[in-house]
Design an enzyme around this catalytic site. Structure first.
Site, PDB file in Angstrom:
ATOM      1  N   LYS A  54      49.706  32.552  30.782  1.00  0.00           N
ATOM      2  CA  LYS A  54      49.379  31.160  30.429  1.00  0.00           C
ATOM      3  C   LYS A  54      49.309  30.997  28.922  1.00  0.00           C
ATOM      4  CE  LYS A  54      46.102  30.646  33.892  1.00  0.00           C
ATOM      5  NZ  LYS A  54      45.536  30.121  35.102  1.00  0.00           N
ATOM      6  N   GLN A  98      39.429  30.408  35.198  1.00  0.00           N
ATOM      7  CA  GLN A  98      40.260  31.193  36.107  1.00  0.00           C
ATOM      8  C   GLN A  98      39.485  31.585  37.365  1.00  0.00           C
ATOM      9  OE1 GLN A  98      43.490  31.797  35.727  1.00  0.00           O
ATOM     10  NE2 GLN A  98      43.719  33.143  37.480  1.00  0.00           N
ATOM     11  N   ASP A 121      43.298  21.533  35.867  1.00  0.00           N
ATOM     12  CA  ASP A 121      43.514  22.172  37.166  1.00  0.00           C
ATOM     13  C   ASP A 121      43.442  21.160  38.308  1.00  0.00           C
ATOM     14  OD1 ASP A 121      44.130  24.868  37.459  1.00  0.00           O
ATOM     15  OD2 ASP A 121      42.084  25.538  37.048  1.00  0.00           O
TER      16      ASP A 121
HETATM   17  N1  GUN Z   1      43.821  31.471  40.020  1.00  0.00           N
HETATM   18  C1  GUN Z   1      45.071  31.530  40.515  1.00  0.00           C
HETATM   19  N2  GUN Z   1      45.729  30.378  40.278  1.00  0.00           N
HETATM   20  C2  GUN Z   1      44.883  29.576  39.617  1.00  0.00           C
HETATM   21  C3  GUN Z   1      44.980  28.263  39.080  1.00  0.00           C
HETATM   22  O1  GUN Z   1      46.008  27.573  39.183  1.00  0.00           O
HETATM   23  N3  GUN Z   1      43.883  27.798  38.457  1.00  0.00           N
HETATM   24  C4  GUN Z   1      42.743  28.521  38.351  1.00  0.00           C
HETATM   25  N4  GUN Z   1      41.711  27.971  37.723  1.00  0.00           N
HETATM   26  N5  GUN Z   1      42.615  29.736  38.829  1.00  0.00           N
HETATM   27  C5  GUN Z   1      43.673  30.264  39.448  1.00  0.00           C
END
Ligand code: GUN
Length: 291
Positions: A54, A98, A121
């Site tokens: 990311k 996350q 998100d």
């Molecule tokens: N863990 C795996 N995919 C995601 C996501 O898209 N957002 C978040 N916050 N955690 C994740």
């Protein structure tokens, strides 16, 4: 195999390039670049890989990536305090905590604490409610990526029969809401659905997000269906989706591969949501539908 492959990797690269193309004008208007803060608690290796990726793609799009790491034994109060700090920081447009969090932490309280205007998100109940009622919302990145791939392939989705398999807050429920908003007739199936093949027989669109390797069989599908496979299941032979790819590809009209289908779309949509959040917060106009 007769189905066309839906190339999510290529589509995601195009989306990231479109996002990046809007950054210079934002910078000219505001004197700063859009900023995405990512919070990682603990040292789960899969999450660490994801967070690194990311950060890299955020910077490649010309945006600011702020990474905050807390130890695996962090206290709930420390995490809440960090979220409060990020909410108050004017250079932060998007906040992502996350998931999954270590078991001793309360993820629900953390997600509720994130300012909905920075919730890139789309996990805050305010954004879930806005999506459900047709108001402008931040939409969770994976289902947003799925609907982009579907519209790229099929154009107008109006009137199509869609079956979504899986009812999670992160994929299944928002996916059903997005397809409903596009005038599909949506069936939301899940682990307790009694006769899944019965529903799939009529489905023009199938979105599989159940987390079970090779769960959906080709013989259950309507010939020519468009199949979106959200699953990423580690099995001894490597990565498998939720759809039995080989049998499905001989019946479907188009199908996403695993890997290289939905996966790359998630981060691209996160960058898109961050760009949108930055423009909304600074009241800089942006044609959101063109991204
Ligand atoms: N863990 C795996 N995919 C995601 C996501 O898209 N957002 C978040 N916050 N955690 C994740």
């Amino acid at each position: 195999m007769s189905a066309d492959l839906i190339d999510g990797k290529a589509f995601a690269a195009g989306l990231r390039a479109r996002v990046a193309s809007h950054v210079p004008a934002f910078k000219a208007a505001t004197g700063r670049t859009p900023g995405l803060a990512v919070v990682l608690v603990g040292d789960d290796p899969a999450s660490a890989v994801y967070v690194r990726s990311k950060g890299k793609m955020t910077r490649e799009a010309g945006m600011e990536s702020l990474e905050h790491r807390l130890p695996a034994d962090a206290r709930q109060d420390d995490l809440i305090e960090l979220v409060d700090q990020l909410n108050a920081d004017p250079t932060v447009d998007g906040i992502l905590v996350q998931l999954p969090l270590p078991r001793h932490l309360d993820a629900e309280e953390v997600l509720l604490r994130i300012d909905p205007e920075k919730d890139v998100d789309g996990f805050h109940p305010v954004n879930a409610g806005r999506l459900a009622t047709g108001l402008p919302a931040f939409v969770p990145c994976t289902p947003l990526g799925c609907v982009m791939l579907l519209e790229d392939r099929l154009g107008d989705l109006s009137g199509l029969d869609a079956v979504v398999i899986g009812r999670s807050n992160i994929v299944g429920k928002p996916m059903a809401a997005l397809l409903t908003a596009r005038s599909c007739t949506v069936t939301l199936a899940h682990s307790r659905t009694r006769n899944l093949p019965h529903y799939l027989r009529h489905a023009d669109i199938v979105v599989a997000a159940v987390g079970r390797a090779d769960f959906v069989k080709g013989e259950w599908l309507k010939p020519g269906a468009t199949v979106i496979d959200v699953g990423i299941n580690r099995v001894d032979g490597g990565l498998r989706g939720d759809v039995d790819f080989e049998s499905a590809a001989s019946v479907a009209g188009a199908i996403t591969p695993v890997p290289g289908g939905v996966g790359p779309m998630t981060i691209a949509c996160l960058l898109r949501n961050t760009l949108v959040a930055a423009h909304r917060r600074e009241s800089v106009p942006l044609d959101e539908r063109a991204i």
